[in-house]
Enzyme design. Structure first.
Site, PDB file in Angstrom:
ATOM      1  CG  HIS A   1       0.826   0.720 -14.389  1.00  0.00           C
ATOM      2  ND1 HIS A   1      -0.282   0.145 -13.397  1.00  0.00           N
ATOM      3  CD2 HIS A   1       1.530   0.930 -13.923  1.00  0.00           C
ATOM      4  CE1 HIS A   1       0.545  -0.218 -13.163  1.00  0.00           C
ATOM      5  NE2 HIS A   1       1.738   0.550 -12.956  1.00  0.00           N
TER       6      HIS A   1
ATOM      7  NE  ARG B   1      -0.336   0.116  -7.600  1.00  0.00           N
ATOM      8  CZ  ARG B   1       0.218   0.445  -7.972  1.00  0.00           C
ATOM      9  NH1 ARG B   1       1.126   0.680  -9.417  1.00  0.00           N
ATOM     10  NH2 ARG B   1       1.713   0.242  -7.493  1.00  0.00           N
TER      11      ARG B   1
HETATM   12  P1  NAP Z   1       6.345   6.856  -0.446  1.00  0.00           P
HETATM   13  O1  NAP Z   1       7.778   7.114  -0.660  1.00  0.00           O
HETATM   14  O2  NAP Z   1       6.135   5.329   0.333  1.00  0.00           O
HETATM   15  O3  NAP Z   1       5.136   7.796  -0.747  1.00  0.00           O
HETATM   16  C1  NAP Z   1       3.811   7.646  -0.712  1.00  0.00           C
HETATM   17  C2  NAP Z   1       3.325   9.117   0.132  1.00  0.00           C
HETATM   18  O4  NAP Z   1       2.306   8.859   0.368  1.00  0.00           O
HETATM   19  C3  NAP Z   1       3.968   9.482   1.412  1.00  0.00           C
HETATM   20  O5  NAP Z   1       4.452  11.294   1.567  1.00  0.00           O
HETATM   21  C4  NAP Z   1       3.078   9.602   2.600  1.00  0.00           C
HETATM   22  O6  NAP Z   1       3.123  10.400   3.579  1.00  0.00           O
HETATM   23  C5  NAP Z   1       1.874   9.657   1.819  1.00  0.00           C
HETATM   24  N1  NAP Z   1       1.031   8.594   1.910  1.00  0.00           N
HETATM   25  C6  NAP Z   1       0.856   7.781   2.505  1.00  0.00           C
HETATM   26  N2  NAP Z   1      -0.652   7.782   3.048  1.00  0.00           N
HETATM   27  C7  NAP Z   1      -1.200   8.496   3.183  1.00  0.00           C
HETATM   28  C8  NAP Z   1      -2.067   8.694   3.157  1.00  0.00           C
HETATM   29  N3  NAP Z   1      -3.371   8.467   3.483  1.00  0.00           N
HETATM   30  N4  NAP Z   1      -2.389  10.688   3.606  1.00  0.00           N
HETATM   31  C9  NAP Z   1      -1.341  10.793   2.810  1.00  0.00           C
HETATM   32  N5  NAP Z   1      -0.952  10.813   2.523  1.00  0.00           N
HETATM   33  C10 NAP Z   1      -0.371   9.769   2.869  1.00  0.00           C
HETATM   34  O7  NAP Z   1       5.348   5.751  -2.381  1.00  0.00           O
HETATM   35  P2  NAP Z   1       6.429   5.939  -3.519  1.00  0.00           P
HETATM   36  O8  NAP Z   1       7.839   5.236  -4.150  1.00  0.00           O
HETATM   37  O9  NAP Z   1       6.361   7.488  -3.669  1.00  0.00           O
HETATM   38  O10 NAP Z   1       5.085   6.108  -4.349  1.00  0.00           O
HETATM   39  C11 NAP Z   1       3.718   5.885  -4.643  1.00  0.00           C
HETATM   40  C12 NAP Z   1       2.736   5.264  -5.308  1.00  0.00           C
HETATM   41  O11 NAP Z   1       3.705   5.991  -6.609  1.00  0.00           O
HETATM   42  C13 NAP Z   1       3.331   4.100  -5.019  1.00  0.00           C
HETATM   43  O12 NAP Z   1       2.891   3.270  -4.489  1.00  0.00           O
HETATM   44  C14 NAP Z   1       2.559   3.068  -6.841  1.00  0.00           C
HETATM   45  O13 NAP Z   1       1.338   2.695  -6.282  1.00  0.00           O
HETATM   46  C15 NAP Z   1       2.922   4.396  -7.351  1.00  0.00           C
HETATM   47  N6  NAP Z   1       4.026   4.569  -8.720  1.00  0.00           N
HETATM   48  C16 NAP Z   1       2.932   4.094 -10.194  1.00  0.00           C
HETATM   49  C17 NAP Z   1       3.775   3.974 -10.613  1.00  0.00           C
HETATM   50  C18 NAP Z   1       3.478   4.326 -12.657  1.00  0.00           C
HETATM   51  O14 NAP Z   1       4.192   3.480 -13.586  1.00  0.00           O
HETATM   52  N7  NAP Z   1       2.647   4.441 -12.511  1.00  0.00           N
HETATM   53  C19 NAP Z   1       5.701   3.229 -10.519  1.00  0.00           C
HETATM   54  C20 NAP Z   1       5.835   3.599  -9.621  1.00  0.00           C
HETATM   55  C21 NAP Z   1       4.957   4.331  -7.861  1.00  0.00           C
HETATM   56  P3  NAP Z   1       4.251  10.542   4.379  1.00  0.00           P
HETATM   57  O15 NAP Z   1       5.774  10.327   4.287  1.00  0.00           O
HETATM   58  O16 NAP Z   1       3.965  11.154   5.894  1.00  0.00           O
HETATM   59  O17 NAP Z   1       3.308   8.532   5.337  1.00  0.00           O
HETATM   60  C1  GLV Z   2       4.631   0.071 -10.444  1.00  0.00           C
HETATM   61  O1  GLV Z   2       3.686   0.664 -10.603  1.00  0.00           O
HETATM   62  C2  GLV Z   2       5.316   0.979  -9.156  1.00  0.00           C
HETATM   63  O2  GLV Z   2       4.363   0.088  -8.502  1.00  0.00           O
HETATM   64  O3  GLV Z   2       6.241   0.346  -8.527  1.00  0.00           O
END
Ligand code: NAP
Ligand code: GLV
Length: 310
Positions: A273, A225
């Site tokens: 994005h 983000r």
């Molecule tokens: P997820 O499975 O919930 O993983 C989040 C990771 O971040 C986990 O490893 C978590 O640690 C860690 N984390 C959270 N808060 C933290 C903190 N305060 N300190 C250290 N580590 C922390 O999420 P995801 O599915 O991988 O998605 C991640 C993000 O990608 C989304 O939230 C979104 O913003 C972004 N995204 C962007 C796009 C795009 O097109 N640009 C597309 C999809 C997603 P723990 O596991 O230890 O809790």
């Molecule tokens: C895209 O930004 C997502 O959070 O899936």
């Protein structure tokens, strides 16, 4: 069963087709619909709904996020807390993100940026090639997306580490966790990828201090983000030469305004994005699985912890 869809209108038809194929005979309603009897809606399929809107559907059984990140939902101060909020975890979304990370990591590892500039000037020269095993990539956030990207970077033999809240066990990937281990993680990271969720703890995390903790000439890739980054600090680090290049997919304001300096900064690559987009035919499978669980009285998968914020 009745669905409510709140997102961009151009995505509606694909989602209606995908959901009705999985739940034939259901109703599919699009916000705003002034004639809609809100009490008939069972499930809301949403991306950034207006504040208070979801609270006005009295019989909601589930809120299904169209994205992996739910920060756009959690800003709704009236978000119903008694209805499960399910974030998107989907094969296509995960694979798309790993493709993006791998593409830009390889691009900067092999210095295609430099070769591209030389090509324009018809310069025939080579740079020293670095063994991929010696190229250190670090991923902030080692969850569904960060974890998959780490595994795929590993198959290309990068030296990969991740930083998360809790310790992770991913084959060949060094796990750093918690605030105490951030400095060590940064010090070894030449290509930094941000895949954290946006929460109160992670907003503005990529600031002058974090960037200064990276080695000279590091590359930063943000596909999480825009609000994770303090833009002025990043621009200073780029201009000062400490950060070689930034690949930015996400921004404080989207679409990125035409006068935003990132568009034209020579050390920044902007993408729109699109690091990974939701594919309805695939993502609807995840939604269907969760709806079936809720209908069976079971907890859905990947429910958001509203207090933790992800
Ligand atoms: P997820 O499975 O919930 O993983 C989040 C990771 O971040 C986990 O490893 C978590 O640690 C860690 N984390 C959270 N808060 C933290 C903190 N305060 N300190 C250290 N580590 C922390 O999420 P995801 O599915 O991988 O998605 C991640 C993000 O990608 C989304 O939230 C979104 O913003 C972004 N995204 C962007 C796009 C795009 O097109 N640009 C597309 C999809 C997603 P723990 O596991 O230890 O809790
Ligand atoms: C895209 O930004 C997502 O959070 O899936």
């Amino acid at each position: 069963m009745n669905f409510l869809f709140i997102s961009n209108a151009d995505k509606r038809d694909a989602w209606r087709d995908a959901m009705l194929e999985r739940f034939p005979g259901s109703g599919f309603y699009t916000y705003p619909d002034l004639d809609l009897d809100k009490s008939i809606i069972d499930y809301a399929i949403v991306w950034k709904p207006p504040t208070g809107e979801l609270a006005s559907y009295p019989n909601l059984k589930g809120i299904l996020s169209l994205g992996a990140g739910v920060d756009g939902l959690l800003v709704d101060s009236e978000l119903p807390r008694n209805v499960p909020l399910v974030r998107l975890v989907d094969r296509c979304l995960t694979e798309g993100m790993s493709e993006y990370v791998l593409y830009w990591a390889l691009h900067h590892h092999r210095r295609f940026d430099v070769y591209g500039m030389w090509r324009q000037d018809k310069i025939w020269k080579n740079l020293r090639q670095i063994d991929t095993r010696d190229r250190k990539v670090g991923i902030l956030g080692l969850g569904v997306l960060g974890g998959d990207a780490a595994r795929k970077l590993k198959t290309f033999h990068f030296d990969v580490a991740g930083w998360s809240r809790t310790k992770k066990n991913i084959d060949g990937v060094t796990s750093y966790f918690g605030a105490d281990q951030m400095a060590a993680f940064l010090a070894r990271t030449e290509i930094l990828v941000c895949l954290l969720p946006l929460t109160n703890d992670t907003r503005g995390i990529v600031d002058a201090k974090l960037l200064a903790g990276l080695p000279e000439d590091a590359v930063f890739i943000n596909c999480a983000r825009g609000d994770h980054v303090v833009d002025a600090d990043l621009i200073r680090a780029l201009d000062g030469g400490h950060i070689r290049h930034a690949v930015l997919d996400v921004f404080h304001t989207e679409p990125l305004p035409a006068d935003n300096p990132f568009w034209t900064h020579p050390k920044v690559t902007v993408t729109q994005h699109m690091a990974s987009l939701t594919v309805p035919t695939s993502a609807s499978e995840w939604m269907a699985e969760n709806i079936k669980l809720i209908e069976a009285g079971k907890p859905p998968l990947n429910t958001v912890d509203l207090n933790r914020g992800y």
